[in-house]
Design an enzyme around this catalytic site. Structure first.
Site, short mmCIF file in Angstrom:
data_model
loop_
_atom_site.label_atom_id
_atom_site.label_comp_id
_atom_site.label_asym_id
_atom_site.label_seq_id
_atom_site.Cartn_x
_atom_site.Cartn_y
_atom_site.Cartn_z
N SER A 158 0.87 -1.17 0.00
CA SER A 158 0.00 0.00 0.00
C SER A 158 0.91 1.22 0.00
CB SER A 158 -0.86 -0.06 1.27
OG SER A 158 -1.55 1.14 1.45
N LYS B 60 -1.08 -0.94 -4.41
CA LYS B 60 -2.29 -0.20 -4.02
C LYS B 60 -1.89 1.25 -3.80
CE LYS B 60 -4.69 -0.08 0.45
NZ LYS B 60 -5.38 -0.94 1.43
N LYS C 129 -3.10 4.95 -2.47
CA LYS C 129 -4.11 5.69 -1.69
C LYS C 129 -4.58 6.86 -2.52
CE LYS C 129 -3.95 3.57 2.29
NZ LYS C 129 -5.15 3.04 2.95
N ASP D 41 -7.26 2.82 -3.00
CA ASP D 41 -7.97 2.81 -1.71
C ASP D 41 -8.29 4.25 -1.34
OD1 ASP D 41 -8.93 2.46 0.83
OD2 ASP D 41 -7.06 1.73 1.70
N GLU E 263 -11.14 0.41 -3.28
CA GLU E 263 -11.43 0.04 -1.90
C GLU E 263 -12.09 1.21 -1.15
OE1 GLU E 263 -7.92 -1.21 0.21
OE2 GLU E 263 -9.02 -1.65 2.04
N ASP F 82 -13.85 -2.21 3.27
CA ASP F 82 -12.93 -2.37 4.40
C ASP F 82 -13.64 -1.81 5.64
OD1 ASP F 82 -10.92 -2.10 6.30
OD2 ASP F 82 -9.63 -0.79 5.13
N LYS G 169 -9.56 -7.56 8.15
CA LYS G 169 -8.56 -7.15 9.14
C LYS G 169 -9.09 -7.64 10.48
CE LYS G 169 -7.24 -2.73 6.99
NZ LYS G 169 -7.54 -1.27 7.02
N GLY H 176 -3.85 -4.36 6.12
CA GLY H 176 -2.75 -4.07 7.04
C GLY H 176 -3.04 -2.78 7.78
O1 NPG Z 1 0.86 -1.95 4.89
O2 NPG Z 1 0.09 -2.13 6.92
C1 NPG Z 1 0.13 -1.59 5.80
C2 NPG Z 1 -0.77 -0.43 5.54
C3 NPG Z 1 -1.91 -0.80 4.66
O3 NPG Z 1 -3.01 1.03 3.63
C4 NPG Z 1 -2.90 0.34 4.61
N1 NPG Z 1 -3.60 0.54 5.70
O4 NPG Z 1 -6.70 2.05 5.17
O5 NPG Z 1 -6.09 0.01 5.14
C5 NPG Z 1 -5.86 1.20 5.38
C6 NPG Z 1 -4.50 1.62 5.88
C7 NPG Z 1 -4.46 2.06 7.33
C8 NPG Z 1 -3.25 2.05 8.01
C9 NPG Z 1 -5.56 2.46 8.01
C10 NPG Z 1 -3.16 2.44 9.33
C11 NPG Z 1 -5.47 2.85 9.33
C12 NPG Z 1 -4.28 2.84 9.98
#
Ligand code: NPG
Length: 373
Positions: free
Chosen positions: A139, A165, A167, A192, A217, A242, A266, A294
């Site tokens: 991500s 991915k 953002k 996402d 997403e 999500d 998750k 994640g």
């Molecule tokens: O690689 O752990 C990772 C991050 C993946 O994009 C990611 N996480 O929206 O899913 C999400 C985002 C996130 C991370 C959301 C931290 C909230 C806290």
């Protein structure tokens, strides 16, 4: 099958670790990660869990402060000094407490690790995992420029990651996707939005259909299941949910309404491994693929995620990447590594099967609290 687990003591640690590089979503930019580690001890063994709540209530209503309070004052008293026939029974034991899934998951997952260690089996086996390695994607947060984004994508593809991915948020969407497609061709690519759009943006989101994305997403708000169904009817790109899916029932409703074609699992968001398995199974029964999200976890939470992602319906690459993308050093030694073909081996030792560096964990601990029977 019964897998008895007894909890005599819980230790909570509030931990802070600097991130290797900032991570920016539509909620904002973070430079470090503060989270709770739960140690659950019983019958001479100890299990570990990690709470994915953050310092702010932007991704979910929970924060470290609410999770600490709810674990200490409400959840711990429901499990400490008790025996359970199976770690999945902890979620039901928490039933009086509404919500607070991340707090619940931290204890429940520590109990699974404890039970698997006591049974001397890898956690994946106890969860129902069927593969010995998982496929990893990354991500990539919002960057300061398209050139910076291009550089990041190039680095991650070179490292072997099997899906990118990006953002997105209003103002950082079509241009980012267009750049990624024109510079990197047909790579497995998704976006996402972290709930940054509304149905008013349906035209813009439909314009992304031309880029052959694997999915978009969580484009809309986390309560807008019906709006997601309306959006899905208007766009070709599959929607993946999500934030909206924080209970198994919501996954079933979203699928029935046509609000998504893919679900991100998750365990923190859902309340632990037991609830995640329920969502995994009901998606499998409905022909809906899942992948593992994640939350910038340390090696402890990351190891849990790897075991869960070894279940059969995790057929799409997830957001579980190598430790070195996040924390150097990690709380575990060695850290999680990714092969040059973008895979992570599921640990084979008992429980989560990774070794915590206790001195490091101690040094990163800001505060701790013990609950005894
Ligand atoms: O690689 O752990 C990772 C991050 C993946 O994009 C990611 N996480 O929206 O899913 C999400 C985002 C996130 C991370 C959301 C931290 C909230 C806290």
């Amino acid at each position: 099958m019964t897998v008895p687990v007894r909890i005599d003591r819980l230790r909570l640690r509030l931990v802070r670790l600097p991130l290797v590089a900032f991570f920016e979503t539509s909620f904002g930019r973070v430079y470090d990660r503060t989270f709770i580690v739960v140690q659950a001890a019983g019958d001479g063994f100890e299990g570990l869990g990690e709470c994915v709540a953050d310092v702010d209530p932007y991704y979910s209503p929970e924060t470290n402060v609410t999770a600490w309070h709810v674990i200490k004052d409400f959840l711990a008293p429901l499990v400490v000094g008790r025996s359970f026939a199976h770690p999945r029974d902890l979620f039901a034991a928490f039933a009086r407490v509404r919500g607070h899934n991340m707090a619940k998951a931290a204890i429940e997952m520590a109990a699974w690790d404890l039970a698997a260690r006591a049974a001397n089996v890898p956690l994946s086996r106890m969860l129902g995992g069927t593969r010995d390695e998982i496929v990893s994607g990354v991500s990539i947060g919002i960057q300061d420029s398209l050139d910076q984004l291009a550089q990041k994508i190039e680095t991650e593809l070179a490292a072997g990651y099997r899906r990118i991915k990006i953002k997105i948020k209003p103002g950082w969407d079509s241009s980012a996707v267009e750049m990624a497609r024109s510079r990197f061709g047909g790579i497995p690519l998704m976006v996402d939005a972290n709930a940054a759009y509304t149905l008013e943006h349906a035209g813009l989101l439909a314009s992304l259909d031309g880029f052959d994305l694997m999915m978009i997403e969580q484009p809309l708000d986390y309560e807008d299941i019906r709006d997601h169904a309306e959006l899905q009817a208007r766009i070709k790109t599959p929607i993946c949910l999500d934030e909206s899916i924080h209970a198994p029932r919501l996954a079933e409703d979203a699928i029935a309404l046509g609000a998504c074609r893919i679900i991100n699992i998750k365990p923190g968001r859902l309340g632990g491994h037991g609830q995640s398995i329920r969502v995994h199974d009901s998606c499998a029964a409905r022909g809906v693929p899942v992948w593992h999200g994640g939350m910038l976890e340390s090696g402890i939470g990351r190891a849990h995620n790897i075991h869960l992602a070894s279940l059969p319906n995790f057929t799409l690459p997830g957001d579980i990447a190598a430790s070195k993308r996040y924390f150097v050093p990690d709380l575990i030694e060695p850290g999680i590594t990714v092969s040059s073909t973008g895979t992570i081996r599921v640990p084979i030792g008992p429980g989560i099967g990774v070794d915590v560096d206790w001195d490091r964990l101690e040094a990163a601990t800001i505060e701790h609290y013990d609950v005894r029977a």
